[in-house]
Scaffold this motif. Structure first.
Motif, PDB file in Angstrom:
ATOM      1  N   VAL A 146       6.584  -8.312  -5.620  1.00  0.00           N
ATOM      2  CA  VAL A 146       6.602  -6.957  -5.071  1.00  0.00           C
ATOM      3  C   VAL A 146       5.990  -6.919  -3.673  1.00  0.00           C
ATOM      4  CG1 VAL A 146       5.806  -4.578  -5.430  1.00  0.00           C
ATOM      5  CG2 VAL A 146       6.442  -5.992  -7.398  1.00  0.00           C
ATOM      6  N   ASP A 147       6.706  -6.290  -2.742  1.00  0.00           N
ATOM      7  CA  ASP A 147       6.165  -5.980  -1.415  1.00  0.00           C
ATOM      8  C   ASP A 147       5.499  -4.612  -1.524  1.00  0.00           C
ATOM      9  OD1 ASP A 147       5.754  -4.911   1.094  1.00  0.00           O
ATOM     10  OD2 ASP A 147       7.668  -5.555   1.926  1.00  0.00           O
ATOM     11  N   ALA A 148       4.175  -4.593  -1.390  1.00  0.00           N
ATOM     12  CA  ALA A 148       3.426  -3.344  -1.573  1.00  0.00           C
ATOM     13  C   ALA A 148       2.853  -2.825  -0.266  1.00  0.00           C
ATOM     14  CB  ALA A 148       2.300  -3.575  -2.570  1.00  0.00           C
TER      15      ALA A 148
ATOM     16  N   SER B  64      -0.106 -12.613   7.490  1.00  0.00           N
ATOM     17  CA  SER B  64       0.712 -11.404   7.410  1.00  0.00           C
ATOM     18  C   SER B  64       1.476 -11.443   6.094  1.00  0.00           C
ATOM     19  CB  SER B  64       1.710 -11.358   8.573  1.00  0.00           C
ATOM     20  OG  SER B  64       2.635 -12.424   8.444  1.00  0.00           O
ATOM     21  N   THR B  65       2.035 -10.310   5.740  1.00  0.00           N
ATOM     22  CA  THR B  65       2.881 -10.271   4.540  1.00  0.00           C
ATOM     23  C   THR B  65       4.081 -11.188   4.726  1.00  0.00           C
ATOM     24  OG1 THR B  65       2.162  -8.084   3.889  1.00  0.00           O
ATOM     25  CG2 THR B  65       4.384  -8.714   3.206  1.00  0.00           C
ATOM     26  N   THR B  66       4.668 -11.154   5.909  1.00  0.00           N
ATOM     27  CA  THR B  66       5.827 -12.013   6.187  1.00  0.00           C
ATOM     28  C   THR B  66       5.468 -13.476   5.943  1.00  0.00           C
ATOM     29  OG1 THR B  66       6.509 -10.437   7.876  1.00  0.00           O
ATOM     30  CG2 THR B  66       7.544 -12.601   7.949  1.00  0.00           C
ATOM     31  N   ALA B  67       4.336 -13.911   6.490  1.00  0.00           N
ATOM     32  CA  ALA B  67       3.934 -15.320   6.344  1.00  0.00           C
ATOM     33  C   ALA B  67       3.641 -15.641   4.873  1.00  0.00           C
ATOM     34  CB  ALA B  67       2.720 -15.607   7.219  1.00  0.00           C
TER      35      ALA B  67
ATOM     36  N   PHE C 171       0.501  -7.382   0.279  1.00  0.00           N
ATOM     37  CA  PHE C 171       0.433  -6.307   1.287  1.00  0.00           C
ATOM     38  C   PHE C 171      -0.445  -6.698   2.465  1.00  0.00           C
ATOM     39  CE2 PHE C 171      -2.809  -5.222  -1.878  1.00  0.00           C
ATOM     40  CZ  PHE C 171      -3.906  -4.851  -1.114  1.00  0.00           C
ATOM     41  N   SER C 172      -0.338  -5.878   3.519  1.00  0.00           N
ATOM     42  CA  SER C 172      -0.997  -6.188   4.794  1.00  0.00           C
ATOM     43  C   SER C 172      -2.262  -5.356   4.960  1.00  0.00           C
ATOM     44  CB  SER C 172      -0.047  -5.872   5.957  1.00  0.00           C
ATOM     45  OG  SER C 172       1.237  -6.387   5.705  1.00  0.00           O
ATOM     46  N   LEU C 173      -3.345  -6.002   5.315  1.00  0.00           N
ATOM     47  CA  LEU C 173      -4.610  -5.259   5.479  1.00  0.00           C
ATOM     48  C   LEU C 173      -4.576  -4.366   6.711  1.00  0.00           C
ATOM     49  CD1 LEU C 173      -7.191  -8.001   4.458  1.00  0.00           C
ATOM     50  CD2 LEU C 173      -6.407  -6.063   3.103  1.00  0.00           C
ATOM     51  N   TYR C 174      -3.770  -4.726   7.701  1.00  0.00           N
ATOM     52  CA  TYR C 174      -3.777  -3.908   8.924  1.00  0.00           C
ATOM     53  C   TYR C 174      -3.072  -2.571   8.746  1.00  0.00           C
ATOM     54  CZ  TYR C 174       1.041  -5.282  10.283  1.00  0.00           C
ATOM     55  OH  TYR C 174       2.395  -5.478  10.338  1.00  0.00           O
ATOM     56  N   LYS C 175      -2.462  -2.379   7.598  1.00  0.00           N
ATOM     57  CA  LYS C 175      -1.904  -1.054   7.299  1.00  0.00           C
ATOM     58  C   LYS C 175      -2.735  -0.396   6.204  1.00  0.00           C
ATOM     59  CE  LYS C 175       2.632  -2.966   8.191  1.00  0.00           C
ATOM     60  NZ  LYS C 175       3.616  -2.521   9.140  1.00  0.00           N
TER      61      LYS C 175
HETATM   62  C1  LIG Z   1       7.333  -2.463   3.773  1.00  0.00           C
HETATM   63  C2  LIG Z   1       6.903  -3.574   4.686  1.00  0.00           C
HETATM   64  N1  LIG Z   1       6.915  -4.831   4.235  1.00  0.00           N
HETATM   65  C3  LIG Z   1       6.523  -5.860   4.992  1.00  0.00           C
HETATM   66  C4  LIG Z   1       6.093  -5.666   6.286  1.00  0.00           C
HETATM   67  C5  LIG Z   1       5.681  -6.850   7.106  1.00  0.00           C
HETATM   68  O1  LIG Z   1       4.296  -6.940   7.145  1.00  0.00           O
HETATM   69  P1  LIG Z   1       3.603  -7.995   8.116  1.00  0.00           P
HETATM   70  O2  LIG Z   1       3.668  -7.426   9.493  1.00  0.00           O
HETATM   71  O3  LIG Z   1       2.194  -8.114   7.604  1.00  0.00           O
HETATM   72  O4  LIG Z   1       4.330  -9.271   8.003  1.00  0.00           O
HETATM   73  C6  LIG Z   1       6.067  -4.377   6.807  1.00  0.00           C
HETATM   74  C7  LIG Z   1       5.656  -4.143   8.204  1.00  0.00           C
HETATM   75  O5  LIG Z   1       6.006  -3.158   8.821  1.00  0.00           O
HETATM   76  C8  LIG Z   1       6.478  -3.299   5.976  1.00  0.00           C
HETATM   77  O6  LIG Z   1       6.483  -2.038   6.425  1.00  0.00           O
END
Ligand SMILES: Cc1ncc(COP(=O)(O)O)c(C=O)c1O
Length: 421
Positions: free
Chosen positions: A196-198, A91-94, A219-223
């Motif tokens: 950058v959080d994309a 995940s982006t968080t991880a 960034f996250s592939l699930y979005k």
């Molecule tokens: C702008 C943004 N950054 C980060 C995240 C976290 O992404 P992940 O769930 O892949 O950790 C989200 C999830 O909603 C998000 O909207």
């Protein structure tokens, strides 16, 4: 503004199996629908190549090729210069937590990291935790009038001890695109790096990490039309400097493997190929005959036109109501907005309105969307926070019209719940 969509929406929607189940999905910033092609890649990997990489036998080599193909697809997706600049993670968080950990030996007591109040907690929390090691965290606040991040405010925060500036490309509440190249130049000129959080940008516009000149980009592939998985781009030389998160014999030069402890999830990584195949097809439909990268750019140009139509349709409805506060820019000047639109209705509970939409088969969300510091800063946490409609290119104008008709009914009391006091 163009008034017709350049996309063949029948084709587009046919590529997302989840769209045929009777729901209007307006919670795409929470998670988009997955592409058929991404699903097929996952299945192909699991059925044909599901072994550990690194073996001498043919299937193992085929699995390794699939992983390399996935990194190459991701390289095209973000315009990195080499596949090794792509780090996969759950995940982006991880990925951001891992990045903060892997940066630890570069940071000394008194070094400074700047985060923004408008970021999702994923790009604040991991940096905040570094305070335990003596790092100073500073907040870049949003201009409350313009709802923008102003470089003058950043200038007053930066010092020779600033090592990193962490910023979102698009806030998942405000929906406006931050000028990442301008910020990156500003940060680099002062000797720091940018992360950058994309997550809220990548589903909407072509990512070009070279043009943006960013150091880390996640960034996250699930979005972004794939499964629950994520990727991080890092400049190769910077990835080399990071600490290993894997076994001791994964030295600093083992990029990106040292940043993927226990290996990436092969089948989910492989789904990236399906995302790129789809964007390539959209680019071809838009008349682009050049490289994969050019096709991806053409695809996002067409996606942007469709999204602008959606954005304008919803914003003009919200603007027309005198009981609605749009949280963010109320117009899409110079295509500066993605169709992630948060709002509140006077005296109404966001939770109640959202729940009323459940009964209409319209999936949306309320709350602070884990950008809690922004919600608190803008004083938007009472009454259930905000409502958010977050669309992507497969959404339609008809879906918005259905939503606004339902909203009219509900707001005029048809749904039968009391106004909040
Ligand atoms: C702008 C943004 N950054 C980060 C995240 C976290 O992404 P992940 O769930 O892949 O950790 C989200 C999830 O909603 C998000 O909207």
């Amino acid at each position: 503004m163009t008034t017709t969509s350049p996309l063949d929406l029948d084709y587009v929607r046919s590529q997302f199996p989840g769209l045929s189940r009777g729901w209007t999905y307006f919670d795409n910033a929470g998670g988009s629908q997955i592409l058929k092609g991404a699903l097929e890649r996952i299945n192909t990997f699991l059925i044909e190549k599901n072994v550990q990489i690194g073996g001498s036998y043919e299937v193992s080599q085929s699995a390794a090729s699939a992983l390399h193909e996935a990194r190459t697809a991701a390289m095209h997706l973000v315009n990195a210069s080499r596949p090794e600049e792509i780090v996969f993670g759950s995940s982006t968080t991880a990925l951001l937590q891992n990045l903060a950990r892997a940066m630890q030996s570069q940071l000394s007591v008194g070094d400074e990291i700047i985060v923004t109040v408008s970021d999702h907690e994923s790009n604040i929390g991991p940096w905040d935790r570094l305070r335990e090691g003596g790092v100073t965290l500073k907040f870049w606040l949003l201009n409350k009038e313009s709802l923008t991040l102003d470089l003058a405010d950043l200038a007053s925060l930066m010092s020779e001890r600033t090592k990193l500036v962490c910023v979102t490309h698009v806030s998942n509440i405000l929906g406006s695109i931050n000028p990442v190249r301008e910020i990156a130049d500003f940060v680099h000129a002062r000797g720091a790096k940018i992360c950058v959080d994309a997550v809220a940008y990548a589903p909407h516009r072509a990512v070009d990490v070279q043009a943006f000149n960013v150091d880390y980009y996640v960034f996250s592939l699930y979005k972004t039309y794939g499964p629950h998985y994520a990727l991080m781009y890092g400049k190769y030389d910077l990835l080399l400097e990071l600490d290993t998160l894997y076994h001791y014999f994964y030295g600093k030069d083992k990029v990106p493997g040292k940043l993927e402890p226990g290996n990436p999830n092969y089948e989910l990584a492989y789904s990236t190929c399906g995302i790129v195949d789809y964007l390539t097809a959209l680019g071809e439909q838009a008349g682009e005959t050049g490289t994969v990268r050019r096709k991806i750019e053409a695809a996002f140009a067409a996606i942007t036109v469709q999204e602008n139509l959606l954005t304008e349709r919803l914003l003009s409805y919200l603007r027309s109501r005198n009981d609605c506060r749009i949280v963010g820019q109320s117009a899409n000047h110079e295509e500066s907005r993605v169709p992630t639109i948060a709002f509140r209705f006077d005296g109404r509970e966001a939770r109640e309105l959202c729940k009323a939409m459940d009964g209409e088969n319209i999936a949306m969300r309320f709350g602070d969307f884990h950008s809690r510091r922004l919600a608190e800063y803008l004083e938007l946490i009472d009454h259930g926070g905000m409502l958010r409609v977050s669309m992507v290119h497969y959404n339609t104008l008809e879906e918005i019209d259905r939503f606004t008709a339902a909203l009219d009914r509900i707001l005029s009391g048809g749904a039968g719940f009391a106004k909040a006091s």
